[in-house]
Structures are given as C-alpha cells and as structure tokens.
Enzyme design. Sequence first.
Site, short mmCIF file in Angstrom:
data_model
loop_
_atom_site.label_atom_id
_atom_site.label_comp_id
_atom_site.label_asym_id
_atom_site.label_seq_id
_atom_site.Cartn_x
_atom_site.Cartn_y
_atom_site.Cartn_z
N LYS A 240 -21.81 34.07 19.57
CA LYS A 240 -23.09 33.35 19.53
C LYS A 240 -24.28 34.30 19.55
O LYS A 240 -25.32 34.03 19.00
CB LYS A 240 -23.19 32.41 20.72
CG LYS A 240 -22.33 31.19 20.53
CD LYS A 240 -22.58 30.19 21.62
CE LYS A 240 -21.54 29.09 21.56
NZ LYS A 240 -21.54 28.23 22.71
N ARG A 241 -24.09 35.40 20.22
CA ARG A 241 -25.20 36.35 20.36
C ARG A 241 -25.58 37.02 19.04
O ARG A 241 -26.66 37.54 18.89
CB ARG A 241 -24.84 37.43 21.39
CG ARG A 241 -25.50 37.23 22.73
CD ARG A 241 -24.96 38.20 23.74
NE ARG A 241 -23.55 37.94 24.00
CZ ARG A 241 -22.61 38.88 24.04
NH1 ARG A 241 -22.94 40.14 23.83
NH2 ARG A 241 -21.36 38.58 24.30
#
Length: 462
Positions: A240-241
């Site tokens: 997600k980062r």
Amino acid sequence: MVVTRFAPSPTGYLHIGGLRTALFSYLWAKKNGGKFVLRIEDTDKARNSEEATQAILKAFAWLGLEADGAITYQSQRDAIYKKYIDQLLKEGKAYKCYMSKEELEALREEQIANKQRAKYDGRYRDFDGTPPAGVEPVIRIKAPTSGAIVVNDGVKGEVVFQAEDILDDFIIARADGSPTYNFVVTVDDALMGINEVIRGDDHLSNTPKQIVVYEALGFDVPKFYHVPMIHNQQGKKLSKRDGATDVMEYKAMGYLPEAMLNFLVRLGWSHGVQEIFSMQEMIELFDPKDINKSASIYNTEKLDWLNAHYIKNTPNDQLVELLHNFDLVLTSHDKKEVLLDALKERAKTLKELSEMAKEILNAPNEYDPKGVKKAFKGDAIEILETFKAKLQAANNLHLPTDYHHLIEEVVNEKEIGFGKIGQPLRICLLGKLGGPGLDVVMAIIGKEETRKRIEQALKALA
Ligand code: GLU
C-alpha cells in the site's frame, strides 16, 4: 478466435497488478479481433462486496476498457458447477471423501513428523464400504499420482510439475456442496471459451490443478501466460505504501486514463525503447511474447512523467472539463487559454494543475518570509512603484508580451537585471518566488488585479 478474460475476485479494490493483467488480456484480444470477457469471481460470500464489484466496473469505465458481452458472475452459476461435479462422480473421476477434520489433521501431523509432504493420502479413492455416519463428505477429484504435468507457458516457457510432488486428490466441492476455486475457474474458463489466459504468476501453482480438472472434464487446456509480479523500488512486492491500492485513487490524484494505461502497459511489457503508446498503438504492438520474464518495477516518477506528457497534449477545452473534478471552474474565464497553455507545460497531475491555477487566480493571503527577505532588498519598493506607474499609464494590455514590454521598460530605464524587478513582483502577485512567467500571470489576472496585488503587498510588507 482469441478469447481472453479478466476474472477478479471482488474482495477488495481493483489494484495496479490486477488492472495490468486486465489490460494485457484486453489488448491481446483486440489485437486478434477476438473477445475480452469479464468474470466476477464472487464465490467467497464472506469476503465479497458489491462495492468492490462496482469499483472494478468504475475503473474499467474510467479507462475505457470495455468487456465484450455480458458480465459473468460466478455466484449465479452454482447449478452449472454442480452438474459438472455430478458428471465427474458418475464417471468415477471424482469421489466422496468422508475423512473428518480431526482425521485429516492427524494425518498431516504424522506426515510432517515423518518429514513427508502433507497431503491427502487417497484413502477414500476406491472406497466401497459403508460411509461413517454423520459425516457430510467432500468431493475429491482423482489426480494423477505420478508423471508430470507440463505447462507450456507463454511467458515462462515450459514449466514441469511432478504430480507426486505437488498434487493430491484435491477437493472440488466442500461438505456444504460449494465448489472450490480451482474447479470453478476451470469450468468457467472452459465454458466461456477462454483459450488464452493471461494472469499474474501468483496463480502458476494453481495451474497444474486446473489442468487436472480440464482433463477430467474433457475440455481443451487454454494457453497460459503467467505474468511476473510488480515490485517496488526496493525489489519487494508492491504494498500500500508504494502507491494507491485502489485504481480510482489515481483518478482522484489527477492522473489521466491515457497515462494510466500507458504506465500499465510498460509494467512488464516493452516494445524496443518506446515509452509512449496510444491505445491504438498498444493494440497493434502488444504481444505476450514480449512480456518480461522478471518482475517489473513500479516507478511513480515514470507515471508522473507520462501524465505530464498526456496533460500537455490534452486540448484545453477537455482540460476545462476535467478540472471541474479538481474544484476549478474556468468555463467562462476569458484568459483560460493563456492559463492552461502555460500550466499544462508544468503540471504533473490535474490536481497540481488546479493548485497552480488557483495560486495565480487568487490573490495571495500571505507572503513567504524567506522570499520576501530575498526579494525586498535595496530599492525593490521604488522599482515596484515605477512598474506600477507604468502599468497604470499603459493601455491595451492583453497578451503576455504586452506585460513583458512593461517589465523591459523598467529594466532598461533603471539599468537593472530582470531579477531585480521579477523577484519582488513575484512576491506581490503570487506570495512566493517560483512559478510560471510573470508576464503570463499578469496577462491572466489582468491590469487591474495586478495593480491591486502590488498595492496590497506594498501595504502588507511596508
Ligand atoms: N479470481 C482470481 C484473482 O482475483 C483470478 C483468477 C484467475 O485469473 O485465474 O486472483
């Protein structure tokens, strides 16, 4: 005819990796004059959500990826799966297994203790005794116990799986009758006429099981292309980062669909050194044989670069429309052409374009202290006053060049460098240093607003 498919499970948002294989499948079908179909794999009732299905459809609509024919929903096909399970039972290619969870667990533990691979041991394969009371059976398929299962993968080449090492008589229907993943995928792909499957290589380990099902049912095995994963800059799986998880977040961040598609197609596929591909070119040039064998790297700068390219090439009237979503209404602004011509050269996203436009269109409500310190040195105020006087006296100020001449006059008269007027004027007009050409800014906001902003700044900074 080539028939490809995208078969997402609607358990979360559509992410970059999924969308990329969807695009590859779409392109390959279109290139071959074939069909690209969409199947929603919504069998996991606990994890499915209608919202996720809608998110997938929305993303497709945004990107213009249109699926052919009606969408297939696995949740509506129970009767079909049951029919094929019954067929396999009748043909003796599948059987009921009455092993309880506890027995299975005990077997597992024993195998692990003996340093064996944990697998079902086939104890009900040829069972013809009386089934234990009170146990709802699962249904297992008879998988080969020896020999090789060979996948002629279009990306990976020949991949050989030894049945002994990876297979057992796996479950095709649970005790409650619900069919399992590898079974339904295979039945659907076969019935939907899918003959080329392009999907992530996280599915490669499912392929031998699916081949077992194809063969048991007498269906043709499609051509498989297992596409390597997308990694982040550190060489790890995308998290997600590393970027937005939901494709629609890219829309909200101000990326154009053309940029997104171009970015996706280059994740793991290349055509020489070409970077810019229109949809038409993608369709013409895409060939899964050119899919890279190693993981591709997700690179935000590349996406920004592509987006900047497409923004630059978007006609202004279209930009006006698109910018409505970014809280900017330029429809009746008489200088919108000048504004957009200047900013589309600089903006990486629509959001950034909107922000840059607002910085010009709205008078600053604060002045960057560092910029002020740097710009307001020596006779800056006197220079600004001179400029303001010239501005007031001038007529017919319309184009950036008209304002440029005005600046030039001051520069020549005072025998100063452009920076000596440019920097303090920037502070007055924009509140900070940097930004587009001042002549452009003044042409956009006009003479009156320019004068007002100079006066306002001189007052505030006096
Ligand atoms: N539904 C599977 C997934 O979303 C894909 C199935 C397939 O491509 O074979 O991962």
